[in-house]
Design a protein around this motif. Structure first.
Motif, mmCIF file in Angstrom:
data_model
loop_
_atom_site.group_PDB
_atom_site.id
_atom_site.type_symbol
_atom_site.label_atom_id
_atom_site.label_comp_id
_atom_site.label_asym_id
_atom_site.label_seq_id
_atom_site.Cartn_x
_atom_site.Cartn_y
_atom_site.Cartn_z
ATOM 1 N N LEU A 192 0.694 -1.268 0.044
ATOM 2 C CA LEU A 192 -0.095 0.055 0.083
ATOM 3 C C LEU A 192 0.839 1.251 -0.021
ATOM 4 O O LEU A 192 0.620 2.212 -0.564
ATOM 5 N N GLU A 203 -13.583 2.240 -1.345
ATOM 6 C CA GLU A 203 -13.119 1.000 -1.421
ATOM 7 C C GLU A 203 -14.434 0.165 -1.684
ATOM 8 O O GLU A 203 -15.489 0.636 -1.379
ATOM 9 N N ALA A 214 -8.551 -1.733 -0.482
ATOM 10 C CA ALA A 214 -7.982 -0.523 -0.861
ATOM 11 C C ALA A 214 -6.959 -0.489 -2.128
ATOM 12 O O ALA A 214 -6.912 0.616 -2.698
#
Length: 336
Positions: A192, A203, A214
């Motif tokens: 991420l 999301e 995500a």
């Protein structure tokens, strides 16, 4: 392996900098391969590369669900989408999980002996709603709907020189070579930071609060941004055609493109045709299709346009998979 790449000159690992270099470094560590053609071909569009890798890592590689089960999903989706490159790759990766019989059973068109694997394979190949799948399974299915399209449009079928991937022995040996990395548990969320700061949509409900969700939210945004490469009429034609798509492979030939392109100005038709092919029949993209639109446009634009088509179809498959599509149209027995 320059012969793997049809239209894009990739950023090679030894020459990569910035975000591309960071993605390659994590890919080499977590996937166990420093050079993977699917990711190399995305490298001219670094945001698409990063978001694709993040979604794959957080769905397929990391998390709590068994890797073998998720490889079954990846392989089933790739078979449904007629992506021989990805089929060969994930047959080999199933070998790497240690389940050699399972890998070759699926490759031969058989049904796994394990009921759970049989259930997941059937779900992956049909796209129908299944109550017993979680965020990692759904994320894996969706990222391969996207990757299959990008691979089919931009790569040849040759995973290995001389099509050695078609050899059961080569697949088995390749799996053993990768087994240590494939069986190593990975913590969620490590990818991420690579997509932090990139555009993101909300999301998805299936993955809210998860690393897979995500990452997918970023992929939808950055891949969808390729729509700006088309004129308004072309964009509308692509989105409308995919919204009406029933999930089946289009009829052979090119006549199926005539309806969606009928109201598109002549100057915009090559781009709309290429995006629609990337969405619904990427294995039918030809040199002429690319040349008709591309002109002097850089590799980055080609990746982004194909990504727009691919994510538009992936979102349609998401609707089927999660049950949002109307029941009358939810019959995706085959895809592309």
């Amino acid at each position: 392996m320059a012969g793997q790449f049809r239209y894009v000159t990739p950023v090679e690992p030894q020459g990569a900098t910035g975000l591309v270099a960071r993605v390659y470094a994590q890919l080499a560590n977590d996937f166990g391969m420093a050079r993977m053609a699917v990711f190399l071909t995305l490298s001219p569009a670094e945001e698409v590369l990063a978001a694709t890798w993040a979604t794959l890592r957080e769905s397929l590689l990391a998390g709590d669900e068994p890797r073998t089960a998720k490889e079954v999903v990846a392989l089933g989706v790739s078979m449904a989408n007629r992506c021989p490159f990805c089929v060969a790759a994930h047959t080999t990766l199933l070998h790497a999980t240690g389940d050699h019989r399972l890998a070759e059973t699926i490759a031969a068109g058989g049904t796994p002996a394990d009921p759970r694997h049989a259930e997941l394979l059937a779900w992956a190949r049909t796209g129908r709603v299944a109550a017993s799948v979680g965020a990692e399974h759904i994320g894996t299915a969706l990222i391969f709907h996207f990757i299959n399209r990008m691979a089919s449009a931009l790569l040849t079928e040759n995973l290995l020189p001389g099509n050695l991937q078609n050899s059961r022995l080569v697949r088995s040996v390749g799996g053993r070579v990768m087994s240590r990395t494939v069986r190593r548990p990975l913590p969620p969320g490590a990818s991420l930071p690579l997509v932090a700061g990139l555009p993101a949509l909300p999301e998805p409900s299936w993955g809210a609060g998860t690393a897979a969700g995500a990452a997918y939210a970023v992929l939808r945004a950055v891949a969808g941004a390729g729509a700006h490469l088309l004129g308004e009429a072309a964009r509308a034609a692509v989105t409308s055609a995919v919204a009406a798509w029933d999930g089946e492979h289009p009829p052979m030939g090119r006549a199926w493109l005539d309806g969606p392109l009928a109201g598109v100005p002549a100057a915009e038709r090559p781009g709309a045709a290429l995006a629609l092919l990337a969405a619904l029949a990427p294995y039918r993209v030809t040199d002429a299709d690319v040349a008709a639109w591309r002109g002097s446009r850089p590799d980055e634009d080609l990746v982004r346009l194909c990504a727009f088509g691919a994510i538009t179809a992936t979102e349609r498959m998401e609707a089927f998979i999660t049950g949002r599509a109307a029941a009358a149209h939810a019959k995706p027995g085959g895809r592309s």
